[in-house]
Scaffold this active site. Structure first.
Site, PDB file in Angstrom:
ATOM      1  N   THR A  92       0.873  -1.179   0.000  1.00  0.00           N
ATOM      2  CA  THR A  92       0.000   0.000   0.000  1.00  0.00           C
ATOM      3  C   THR A  92       0.903   1.220   0.000  1.00  0.00           C
ATOM      4  OG1 THR A  92      -1.664  -1.177   1.298  1.00  0.00           O
ATOM      5  CG2 THR A  92      -1.829   1.217   1.239  1.00  0.00           C
ATOM      6  N   LYS A 167      -7.904   1.684  -3.127  1.00  0.00           N
ATOM      7  CA  LYS A 167      -7.608   1.241  -1.744  1.00  0.00           C
ATOM      8  C   LYS A 167      -7.749   2.409  -0.761  1.00  0.00           C
ATOM      9  CE  LYS A 167      -5.145  -0.813   1.650  1.00  0.00           C
ATOM     10  NZ  LYS A 167      -5.301  -2.034   2.335  1.00  0.00           N
ATOM     11  N   LYS A 242      -1.932   5.141   8.536  1.00  0.00           N
ATOM     12  CA  LYS A 242      -1.106   5.175   7.325  1.00  0.00           C
ATOM     13  C   LYS A 242      -1.986   5.426   6.091  1.00  0.00           C
ATOM     14  CE  LYS A 242       1.500   2.326   4.139  1.00  0.00           C
ATOM     15  NZ  LYS A 242       2.079   1.060   3.745  1.00  0.00           N
TER      16      LYS A 242
END
Ligand code: NAD
Length: 294
Positions: A92, A167, A242
């Site tokens: 990611t 995402k 994050k």
């Protein structure tokens, strides 16, 4: 088909093991010797370096912490790999770095895909991850059988960086909605309304959402969730922060107004500063319950 797998941590380790179990030859590398040894015990061929892992690979998968790691790796491994190798980054990372990684790979005559995942370590172990892929159709088709060996849902989201975009947009919804659900339960308690009563109403009314009905932050309410296990395991608050930070970075670069996403990032940052990093992200309800109304 020969696969090089770089980054054998909490996610990459079990993902590489699943590829071995499905019959792929996997050469792995990790800078942490213990992670490499663990993967080797499960059938991954241990390489001495990232360069040696990619040399005769058909497909190279990276699963590392952040964009800088991916770009640093690509600077090292694109040259020694065979022309036409497919590079799949499952980490990611920020959208800008993902697009840069694609450009570097294409410039070196490779195919490329960004393919971040959701489903956490349980999904990685059980080969039930969801992959969100960005790149051209040919790269996606070529990656599909390999991604299917590690996941159950493989979605082509669009061109370079589209997987990362999907995402972080999804996880921004998740972070904001978990805070909204948590605030509602905190307010309900102060108003003398039973949590189960709020659940019974909202789960079948317009307040319904995944954070409420599949992952309720109140212990003993709704289906089993990390709240029932003292907020252990699940999706760590540090990882939620994050992803919210990556969403804000992308929003700033793209000029998108995301005030609730920005506020959610601040709240998770404060929760983590107060010691919540390792807890499941739904434990933000405890932090909100303890926060005085100014
Ligand atoms: P991790 O820290 O457990 O694993 C990362 C691994 O990469 C480590 O073993 C590290 O030593 C290795 N590494 C770093 N730089 C390297 C290099 N240059 N060469 C070789 N190895 C290198 O992290 P993780 O939990 O496995 O997460 C990996 C990625 O997946 C992250 O981007 C994370 O955001 C994402 N992700 C994690 C989860 C989760 O639940 N853990 C869920 C979805 C997505």
């Amino acid at each position: 088909m020969k696969i090089a797998f770089i980054g054998l941590g909490n996610m990459g380790g079990p993902m590489a093991t699943n590829l071995v179990a499905k019959g792929f030859v996997v050469k792995g590398f990790d800078i942490v010797a213990a992670n490499l040894d663990k993967a080797a015990e499960r059938g991954v061929v241990a390489a001495r370096s990232a360069v040696s892992a990619v040399k005769d690979a058909d497909i190279v998968i990276t699963m590392v912490p952040a964009g800088q790691h991916v770009l640093d790796l690509y600077r090292t491994i694109l040259l020694p790999a065979r022309r036409g190798t497919l590079f799949i980054d499952c980490s990611t990372i920020d959208v800008a770095s993902a697009r840069e990684a694609h450009a570097m790979a294409q410039g070196a005559g490779m195919q490329s895909l960004d393919a971040p995942v959701s489903g956490g370590t349980a999904g990685a172990a059980g080969a039930t991850l969801t992959f969100m892929a960005g790149g051209d159709a040919e790269a996606f088709e070529r990656a599909h059988p390999v991604l299917s060996a590690m996941g159950k849902r493989i979605v082509h989201c669009g061109g370079a960086g589209a997987g990362q975009a999907a995402k972080i947009c999804n996880n921004m919804i998740l972070g904001v909605s978990m805070i909204a659900v948590s605030e509602a339960f905190v307010l309900a308690e102060k108003l003398g309304l039973e949590a189960t009563a709020l659940y019974d109403v909202a789960s079948a009314a317009s307040g319904q959402c995944w954070s409420l009905t599949s992952y309720c932050p109140v212990p003993g309410v709704g289906p089993a969730s990390p709240a029932d296990n003292d907020y252990r395991s699940g999706f760590a608050a540090a990882l939620m922060l994050k992803d919210l930070a990556l969403a804000q970075q992308a929003a700033a670069a793209a000029g998108a107004a995301t005030p609730l996403g920005a506020h959610a990032e601040q709240l998770y940052r404060s929760f983590i500063a107060a010691g919540g990093a390792e807890k499941d992200f739904s434990a933000i309800i405890r932090y909100l319950a303890e926060t005085p109304r100014d």
